[in-house]
Write an enzyme that holds these catalytic residues in place. Structure first.
Site: not given
Length: 505
Positions: A212, A214, A219, A426
């Protein structure tokens, strides 16, 4: 004589030397008095050693919790941090980012963060070698869900940018959950055709949850972390919040270790290690946060992770990070989350799990910390959440200095009813007067015990000279209070237990 020491003839081999290993056996027999004095001398040496060891242990401080660390950082320590130079500073820069759903205007002059779609494109523009992305699922185009809507264009621009970077031989590695939540999406197939490396992680078979998380690592120097999935709706139809950190290799490479735990588990025939190898270990955590400068501002920061099975040695567990930030608060705790359940959500039957609920109650009741909880209320909201929210708010007693307020945030659907699983707040963040926490998990048991997630904890002190840059926790507080005071934040009073979360304004 100490019974554990053994008789003199068993002590004799301790006297052997490399030059004459048999010397004790050939030396003349000593008198009983001589042997007694020798043993007494040894006991005296042992006693002195114990005294010395006790003194040294007394001098060594035990590991400090995050809130103790913040409380014990004196002004002189901050000033010493302000004087650090060289690689340790790493020229870090933190930028809060957010997406505001279309047709959800804020009051003029309200605080705001950088738009998420713009921030993602700018972050991709910095890429020169590699982009590593962990995301629950991918759905960057409208056709993925059979929707023809102009609000999908920012997501499609992100997908096109990733293809262009792959064509420039920039490495793209993606870790995502298996099975995918967006079964009709072709994003990853398109990217793989351009050379992307994709691993789908069957997290359920390893931990019982899902991947879940994110976040991005670009780099090995730049980071994105926040509530937004790789979904076009996250850019235009869902309210999200996150942070981008530029030019901060020590934090980026530490977060990369969490990405690598997913990457390893996405390999064919992978098994969950009982003990993660040393190279996955972290030296940056709530006991030893990174101390450097962000935009010239003295900063302490670290990443946490969940579940415990995906926390190699030294990694702070996400639940511990949330609790530590709460425990450090002395004035206020403001939290904005999509869901709040003091139970499990995905086990049957559900189990009671009051860990976070108790921590908020203790802060409000035990330390008189002002608590505000802003919870999302959308068409998919489970109405069984409301009794828990009412129970938490019920302990509020202003006359006794106990302040607990709960509101729900409703995003009007308006003319966007054709877009499923959108029009919702959210966010997953918390802020106190001392620290900011930006996470990827909802607040119920499963997200901390079985589902993968990450959290960023940051505490900053404004420099003595005016730079125009506010500490991260102050910026986040202002964003929270903007939402809290907006017309879309509705109190629990007067709402029916089966509130359908449809905007009535």
């Amino acid at each position: 004589m100490d019974a554990k020491a053994g008789p003199p003839e068993l002590l004799a081999p301790l006297c052997r030397t490399a030059e004459d290993p048999e010397w004790p056996c050939s030396r003349p027999r000593r008198s009983p008095c001589s042997r007694t004095s020798t043993v007494l001398g040894m006991l005296a040496v042992l006693g002195l050693g114990l005294v010395t060891l006790t003194y040294l242990l007394w001098q060594v401080p035990l590991p400090r919790t995050w809130h103790q660390h913040l409380e014990e950082v004196s002004p002189e320590s901050w000033e010493a941090l302000e004087g650090e130079s060289g690689q340790q500073r790493d020229s870090c820069q933190l930028v809060l980012v957010e997406s505001i759903p279309q047709d959800l205007p804020s009051a003029a002059g309200s605080p705001s963060a950088q738009p998420l779609a713009q921030a993602w494109l700018q972050l991709l523009d910095t890429a020169q070698e590699s982009i590593h992305v962990a995301s629950y699922y991918w759905s960057l185009t409208g056709p993925d869900i059979g929707v023809n809507d102009s609000s999908s264009q920012p997501g499609e621009a992100i997908l096109q940018k990733l293809q262009q970077l792959l064509d420039k031989d920039i490495t793209l590695m993606v870790a995502t959950n298996s099975p995918s939540l967006s079964r009709n999406s072709t994003d990853l197939q398109v990217l793989a055709a351009h050379g992307a490396q994709v691993r789908q992680v069957p997290m359920r078979q390893f931990t019982g949850g899902v991947l879940h998380s994110k976040f991005w690592v670009v780099d090995g120097r730049h980071i994105y972390v926040g509530s937004a999935n790789m979904d076009w709706r996250s850019l235009t139809q869902v309210k999200e919040l996150g942070a981008i950190i530029y030019n901060c290799s020590r934090l980026a490479q530490d977060l990369e270790k969490t990405f690598q735990t997913y990457w390893v588990l996405g390999a064919p025939q992978a098994v969950l290690p009982k003990t993660w190898p040393q190279n996955f270990s972290s030296h940056i955590n709530r006991f030893q946060p990174l101390r450097c400068h962000f935009d010239g501002m003295p900063t302490m920061a670290y990443f946490s992770a969940s579940p415990p099975a995906l926390c190699p040695r030294g990694r702070t567990q996400d639940l511990d990070a949330v609790l530590a930030v709460m425990e450090g608060a002395r004035e206020f705790i403001f939290a904005s989350v999509m869901e709040y359940f003091p139970t499990t959500r995905f086990s049957h039957p559900a189990r009671y799990w009051p860990v976070l609920d108790n921590a908020l109650r203790e802060a409000a009741f035990g330390r008189r910390v002002r608590v505000r909880l802003l919870v999302s209320c959308g068409l998919s909201t489970d109405p069984t959440m409301f009794p828990y929210l009412r129970s938490l708010q019920a302990i509020s007693n202003p006359s006794a200095g106990i302040s607990v307020d709960v509101k729900v945030f409703i995003v009007p659907v308006g003319n966007h009813s054709n877009i499923p699983f959108s029009r919702v707040n959210h966010n997953k963040f918390m802020v106190t007067e001392k620290a900011a926490y930006i996470g990827t998990s909802n607040w119920s048991e499963d997200y901390f015990s079985s589902t993968s997630g990450v959290g960023l904890v940051v505490s900053q002190r404004a420099p003595s000279a005016q730079t125009g840059v506010q500490p991260a926790q102050e910026q986040l507080r202002q964003l929270f209070e903007r939402d809290w005071s907006s017309r879309y934040a509705v109190g629990l009073d007067g709402q029916a237990p089966g509130q359908d979360c449809v905007w009535q304004g």
